[in-house]
Motif scaffolding. Structure first.
Motif, mmCIF file in Angstrom:
data_model
loop_
_atom_site.group_PDB
_atom_site.id
_atom_site.type_symbol
_atom_site.label_atom_id
_atom_site.label_comp_id
_atom_site.label_asym_id
_atom_site.label_seq_id
_atom_site.Cartn_x
_atom_site.Cartn_y
_atom_site.Cartn_z
ATOM 1 N N UNK A 48 61.954 -49.473 -9.709
ATOM 2 C CA UNK A 48 62.763 -47.949 -9.602
ATOM 3 C C UNK A 48 62.486 -47.091 -10.457
ATOM 4 N N UNK A 49 62.864 -45.778 -10.066
ATOM 5 C CA UNK A 49 62.752 -44.363 -10.566
ATOM 6 C C UNK A 49 63.975 -44.520 -10.561
ATOM 7 N N UNK A 50 63.911 -44.224 -12.696
ATOM 8 C CA UNK A 50 65.128 -44.529 -13.392
ATOM 9 C C UNK A 50 64.733 -42.869 -13.915
ATOM 10 N N UNK A 51 65.622 -42.071 -13.863
ATOM 11 C CA UNK A 51 65.721 -40.481 -14.180
ATOM 12 C C UNK A 51 66.165 -40.846 -15.861
ATOM 13 N N UNK A 52 65.435 -39.953 -16.652
ATOM 14 C CA UNK A 52 65.943 -39.580 -18.049
ATOM 15 C C UNK A 52 65.936 -38.354 -18.036
ATOM 16 N N UNK A 53 66.654 -38.151 -19.208
ATOM 17 C CA UNK A 53 67.455 -36.560 -19.268
ATOM 18 C C UNK A 53 66.599 -36.272 -20.658
ATOM 19 N N UNK A 54 66.291 -35.290 -20.423
ATOM 20 C CA UNK A 54 66.155 -34.716 -22.459
ATOM 21 C C UNK A 54 66.617 -32.929 -22.139
ATOM 22 N N UNK A 55 66.756 -32.756 -23.728
ATOM 23 C CA UNK A 55 66.832 -31.669 -24.661
ATOM 24 C C UNK A 55 65.624 -30.600 -24.757
ATOM 25 N N UNK A 56 65.657 -29.780 -24.268
ATOM 26 C CA UNK A 56 64.474 -28.730 -24.629
ATOM 27 C C UNK A 56 65.271 -27.368 -24.625
ATOM 28 N N UNK A 57 64.953 -26.803 -26.194
ATOM 29 C CA UNK A 57 65.827 -25.602 -26.493
ATOM 30 C C UNK A 57 67.035 -25.472 -26.185
ATOM 31 N N UNK A 58 67.548 -25.379 -25.021
ATOM 32 C CA UNK A 58 68.996 -25.206 -24.578
ATOM 33 C C UNK A 58 69.379 -25.746 -23.540
ATOM 34 N N UNK A 59 67.726 -26.391 -23.175
ATOM 35 C CA UNK A 59 67.938 -27.171 -22.013
ATOM 36 C C UNK A 59 68.110 -27.997 -21.192
ATOM 37 N N UNK A 60 68.734 -29.481 -20.406
ATOM 38 C CA UNK A 60 67.919 -30.074 -19.962
ATOM 39 C C UNK A 60 67.212 -30.533 -19.225
ATOM 40 N N UNK A 61 66.790 -30.964 -19.480
ATOM 41 C CA UNK A 61 65.387 -31.390 -18.728
ATOM 42 C C UNK A 61 66.064 -33.110 -18.036
ATOM 43 N N UNK B 1 61.095 -35.527 -10.001
ATOM 44 C CA UNK B 1 61.209 -35.292 -10.736
ATOM 45 C C UNK B 1 61.487 -34.936 -11.899
ATOM 46 N N UNK B 2 60.535 -33.421 -12.062
ATOM 47 C CA UNK B 2 60.435 -32.591 -13.382
ATOM 48 C C UNK B 2 61.174 -31.978 -13.495
ATOM 49 N N UNK B 3 62.029 -31.012 -14.141
ATOM 50 C CA UNK B 3 62.375 -29.732 -13.589
ATOM 51 C C UNK B 3 63.945 -29.837 -14.619
ATOM 52 N N UNK B 4 64.703 -28.857 -14.950
ATOM 53 C CA UNK B 4 65.860 -27.821 -15.635
ATOM 54 C C UNK B 4 67.428 -28.026 -15.007
ATOM 55 N N UNK B 5 68.208 -29.204 -15.519
ATOM 56 C CA UNK B 5 68.721 -28.721 -14.629
ATOM 57 C C UNK B 5 70.422 -28.960 -14.927
ATOM 58 N N UNK B 6 70.539 -28.566 -16.160
ATOM 59 C CA UNK B 6 71.440 -28.099 -16.884
ATOM 60 C C UNK B 6 70.866 -27.257 -18.079
ATOM 61 N N UNK B 7 72.002 -26.160 -18.207
ATOM 62 C CA UNK B 7 72.215 -25.789 -19.567
ATOM 63 C C UNK B 7 73.807 -25.317 -20.482
ATOM 64 N N UNK B 8 74.465 -26.836 -20.015
ATOM 65 C CA UNK B 8 75.530 -27.324 -20.806
ATOM 66 C C UNK B 8 75.472 -28.141 -21.835
#
Length: 448
Positions: free
Chosen positions: A70-83, A89-96
């Motif tokens: 199955x397609x399981x997402x992963x979160x990555x912190x890049x600079x001051x944003x979460x990817x 999907x591969x995109x920015x989704x949060x700046x918190x």
């Protein structure tokens, strides 16, 4: 909902519904392999539309999701944003990015801030969750996926195995009334014990199957009209499919009554005047004596079936649909009503039913379980029902009734059956469990 677009508004859909599953909400369901979650996992594996699971630290759940590819997402912190990164999907989704804020949020809500930020984003049409107020239920998500696949003509058993609507309809009937298949197999092997009525019984069994198939299709159409963005244009479609559904349901009751009559030799005939006495309605509650003789004969020949049909729940279920059918055929026609919510996506499609429907339902059920909208009904001084809730509840109860009655008809206890016949019946059932069409002639396909 992505771009404020409902993918069910166009048929075939212009784009597949993209769904985000909040994994943390369903850890127990995934671990236990509960049927609804297994169904979602199977659909996700078909790869016909994007279904993405949020990340989890639960190793058992991780293994199950990986095993099913199955397609399981992963979160990555890049600079001051979460990817967020997944197959879809591969995109920015949060700046918190404040870790203390994240800890406080999870302590308060029971799920991660990143999950919350992704669920609130615009990349998905729907997110499935019972932790977030903005999520839809798993049950509703499965209905959306069912409608999307059926209305778009997508029928797949596995990712690389395409089937067609004919086989899909057969599979669906077998799923909702599995006891029917066993009954038909038994009858097919002992039909010589009914020399006078074998053809009649076979036609009645076939008719019951066909009506159940059409009931399934009506319910899908009513779900479709309810789950797309509600407009007044849906009114005639709802009236058409709901009217047909009521006629099909009462027709299925007639089928059952006559199947039981001929198998148990109750003494009534389709070609004689006593046919008006063959009804499943409880002779007490409608205050009609037409079915009294039928139930007296049934109690002698098949007490278990008689007791089941006359039980409070089942007799109520049988009785309440008749006022609706009678209103459709003979009196005031059903009328739809569109009720506005806080925004257009929250509009509901209600339907006006005769007051007798609620009065009969109250004998056993809470009318609200069938979608009775008490607040709107009070305002309008008429009885209105949520068509989405009504059609789903009716479908569940009716198919359960048909399936139970089919399971209570014990042909091998009614007619003499040899050891060889029983062995052949069991072998046929086992073969059909592996391949639903093995050894059958084309004209028998529909019955299985």
């Amino acid at each position: 909902m992505r771009n404020d677009y409902n993918p069910l508004d166009a048929v075939p859909a212009l784009e597949a519904p993209a769904m985000l599953v909040h994994t943390q909400s369903f850890l127990q369901e995934i671990r236990d392999g509960r049927p609804e979650m297994q169904r979602l996992i199977k659909i996700a594996g078909l790869q016909t539309c994007p279904i993405i699971f949020t990340p989890t630290d639960d190793e058992v759940v991780q293994a199950i999701l990986k095993e099913n590819d199955l397609d399981v997402a992963q979160y990555y912190l890049q600079h001051n944003e979460y990817i967020v990164k997944s197959k879809f999907l591969h995109a920015v989704f949060s700046a918190e990015t404040d870790p203390e804020l994240a800890l406080r949020f999870e302590a308060r809500h029971g799920f991660s801030l990143n999950d919350n930020m992704l669920m609130g984003n615009h990349y998905f049409h729907y997110h499935i969750s019972h932790s977030s107020k903005r999520g839809i239920s798993l049950d509703r998500a499965l209905d959306i996926l069912e409608v999307y696949h059926v209305k778009s003509g997508i029928f797949k058993l596995r990712a690389n195995d395409i089937t067609n609507q004919f086989l899909y309809d057969l599979i669906t009937v077998n799923k909702v009334i599995p006891n029917y298949k066993s009954l038909f197999i038994e009858f097919y092997h002992v039909k010589s014990a009914f020399p006078k009525y074998a053809d009649t019984i076979e036609n009645l069994l076939q008719s019951l199957h066909d009506r159940t198939m059409l009931i399934n299709k009506c319910v899908v159409e009513l779900k479709y009209q309810s789950l797309r963005t509600v407009t007044n244009n849906a009114s005639t479609e709802v009236m058409y499919h709901l009217s047909y559904l009521a006629v099909l349901v009462t027709g299925s009751f007639d089928n059952l009554a006559w199947i039981i009559n001929y198998i148990y030799d109750l003494g009534f005939s389709l070609t004689e005047n006593n046919r008006i006495k063959v009804k499943l309605q409880n002779p007490v509650y409608p205050q009609k004596k037409h079915s009294e003789a039928y139930y007296k004969a049934l109690a002698v020949k098949a007490m278990a079936i008689s007791s089941y049909l006359l039980s409070d729940k089942v007799s109520c279920l049988i009785d309440f649909i008749y006022p609706l059918r009678d209103a459709i055929q003979h009196r005031s026609f059903i009328r739809p009503l569109t009720v506005g919510g806080a925004n257009r996506k929250e509009d509901k499609l209600l339907i006006w039913f005769p007051e007798e429907v609620r009065q009969v339902l109250q004998r056993y059920y809470k009318p609200e379980s069938f979608g009775f909208a008490s607040e709107m009904s009070g305002l309008m001084s008429r009885d209105y029902y949520d068509i989405y809730v009504f059609s789903k509840k009716l479908h569940t109860e009716i198919t359960q009734l048909i399936n139970t009655v089919c399971g209570l008809i014990m042909l091998t206890d009614i007619v003499p059956v040899s050891v060889q016949q029983i062995q052949l019946i069991n072998e046929t059932k086992a073969s059909l469990a592996r391949d639903p069409f093995v050894g059958l002639k084309p004209q028998q396909f529909m019955a299985y």
